[in-house]
Write an enzyme that holds these catalytic residues in place. Sequence first.
Site, PDB file in Angstrom:
ATOM      1  N   SER A 284      78.010  54.317 -18.610  1.00 42.05           N
ATOM      2  CA  SER A 284      77.750  55.431 -18.466  1.00 42.05           C
ATOM      3  C   SER A 284      79.476  55.796 -19.082  1.00 42.05           C
ATOM      4  O   SER A 284      80.462  55.225 -20.068  1.00 42.05           O
ATOM      5  CB  SER A 284      78.000  56.168 -16.820  1.00 42.05           C
ATOM      6  N   TYR A 285      79.666  57.160 -19.133  1.00 36.43           N
ATOM      7  CA  TYR A 285      80.803  57.414 -19.592  1.00 36.43           C
ATOM      8  C   TYR A 285      82.312  57.384 -18.985  1.00 36.43           C
ATOM      9  O   TYR A 285      82.106  56.705 -17.884  1.00 36.43           O
ATOM     10  CB  TYR A 285      81.118  59.346 -19.506  1.00 36.43           C
TER      11      TYR A 285
END
Length: 818
Positions: free
Chosen positions: A295-296
């Site tokens: 994820s980010y």
Amino acid sequence: MRSVLMVAEKPSLAQAIAKILSKGNCTSRKGLNGACSVHEYTGIFQGQTVHFKMTSVCGHVMSLDFIGGGSDCVVLWLDCDKEGENICFEVLDAIQPVMNKGSARSVYRAKFSSITDTDIWNAMNRLGEPNRNEALSVDARQELDLRIGCAFTRFQTKYFQGKYGNLDSSLISFGPCQTPTLGFCVERHDKIQSFKPETYWVIQTKVFKGKESPLTLDWNRVRVFDREVGQMFVNLAKTSREAQVELVSKKEKTKQRPQALNTVEMLRVASSALGMGPQHTMQIAERLYTQGYISYPRTETTHYPVNFDLKGTLKQQTNNPFWAEEVKVLLSTGINQPRKGTDAGDHPPITPMCAATEAELGSDSWRLYEYITRHFIATVSQDCKYLQTTIEFSIGTEAFSCSGRTLISPGYTTVMPWQGIPLEESIPVCEHGDTFSVDEIKLIEKQTSPPDYLTEAELITLMEKHGIGTDASIPVHINNICQRNYVTVESGRKLKPTNLGIVLVHGYYKIDAELVLPTIRSAVEKQLNLIAQGKANYQQVLQHALDIFKRKFHYFVDSITNMDELMEVSFSPIAATGKPLSRCGKCHRFMKYIQAKPSRLHCSHCDETYSLPQNGAIKLYKELRCPLDDFELVLWTSGARGKSYPLCPYCFSNPPFRDMKKGMGCNECTHPSCQHSLNSLGIGQCVECDSGVLVLDPTSGPKWRMACNKCNVVVHFFEHAHKVQVAQESCDVCDASLVAVDFNKTRTPLPASETQHTGCVFCDPVFQDLVELKHATIRHSMHRGGGGRRGGRGRGRGRRGNAKKPKDKMAALAAYFV
């Protein structure tokens, strides 16, 4: 049919998002700038069939290549952080004037944290609006960092590089975040240097029971700083030959599983456990994110959202041999509720988004992915439980103790074994009243030890604690102080300040301690956050901060002699540094070549310093002189596999013609008749870049070559030729200058054993097999300066056109100085 423009932050993201939304049915083509592709497909938007165009920016938008009347509305897929919001408005400033008019609402913002089908479709179905307040906070930070950094950096660089020859730094930079970061490192260095070891004494005691191994006990008084007092306690203890058990206590203890992973913790662990620097770690994390593996990676949050699919994320890891067994157990017995963390309101914590193998990712990428995955599994595992046993002894009048830990349940440490309970020697079974025989009691002399240099992990912790930088910029600031030669990274990722870094920080303390202390930057960061929250006025905060630093700058300039006093002690005057190399055109005395960064020439008689190209070797060029100023020419070379060109030291810093810039050598000089200039040696436009010209290197024989005066293209030709010259005539086909070649009879490759031939290196079939394109080995940019083709020399084959070049970026400059 309506047209919808969608913009992502990177070309790879644009491609991935378009592929998901079009379900793989999009067409792709190169955009107008040649760097960013355009992906097109037809789909449904707000109940209507529309034509989608997905493209991207490359960092901050500073120039415009959009064509008018292109789209009815825009969906912004920029990264979901403050920088991303800022780029949103840069995009809007560029495209809104040329968009179709008429739609009631034409701007939409997609919020997403990972490149997965679910997250991308959820973002598309829940479009919002860009946040102007967050964008303004970034504008304020960039302007502050750029203006403050430029002012201080320019002044102290020019002041000190003109006085000292062995600073060994091409730029003496200051930054509102960079300088406090350096300050932490120097503060620890000062504590080490001022540390005075102190002698103390401890009682070392060993006891045993029966045939068991001796047991080492800890003295309850810990230590004393007077030897006679210590000896007195030893004598009191020696009055007894037995150690009596006074108390046996057993207590079950818990080692908590970690909270969800945020950026700062990832950087800390990557440095301390994986040996990877923060900048390198973020580069890898961003690549894993754009490839859809995690994820980010920029988040301050350590709490999973309520709707986060913990079980689904865990199921993806059931086939990995490294942790499949633990994952299956968790899924069958039920996952543990994660610990409550902090919700910073930005992105969810960093988690794996799909399964991966080491073969897929490669060494460092796999190690970081492995840690992120193990950390995630640990957050939903049970706590580690162990039993701590403590035995209290008395020997004479003195009290001693020993303790040990026995594992009850490993919990999360099965996937994070480095945090497990270490195996210890077993504690003997005993109870109150038991006695042990004393094996030895003696007084041991020891000394207190100084603290060690800060590790990267410790520095990251200090920066987070004091509000210096953000989760995204912390790696940049640490990298900057390393690149500027203010600190060196030692074994164990320890940061040891250099002489220059120490003197700078001590100088700031002498002039204005607030320039190096974290307090003022921390206060500014709080004001910037208030702008982002809509609670403070952008213009007022910006002006207030600029007013403060303007006064500080003027006081710094007036007080620079305080720092100079420290510099004088640590560095050599420029006149006493370097070795004689070439003659000055003004006084005709030898100038000294100073090799320490930035390499330069200094004339002690005229008290003038002349810049040189960096990251290469400098030597005298045949004692030839510049026809304009009588300075002896020098030759810069980047090595045997690189490129080289002559330059005049005076012209390099003082361009003689209006169409020249600082930092240009003879291969870019537009002198109409000088034998070393572009007019005399230029052959044709570079075969790869649009602004460069291929220039003959007259020093390269017998392995002759021509090199681009802008990029790193090198063309090798006519090996073993006796002479190679640029003719006055031009090619009728491509307008390049013709080249006259003269070979020795014994080694000529020309047809019919001819020794001489004049032709075009691009078009002449005789030369076809004698030309080889390569790329020079260059570590960094050689010099400043730009500009197009000079001196009327021709275009290379097939290289026509006039592509736009990106302008300098304010964001990039700001990062450079802070």
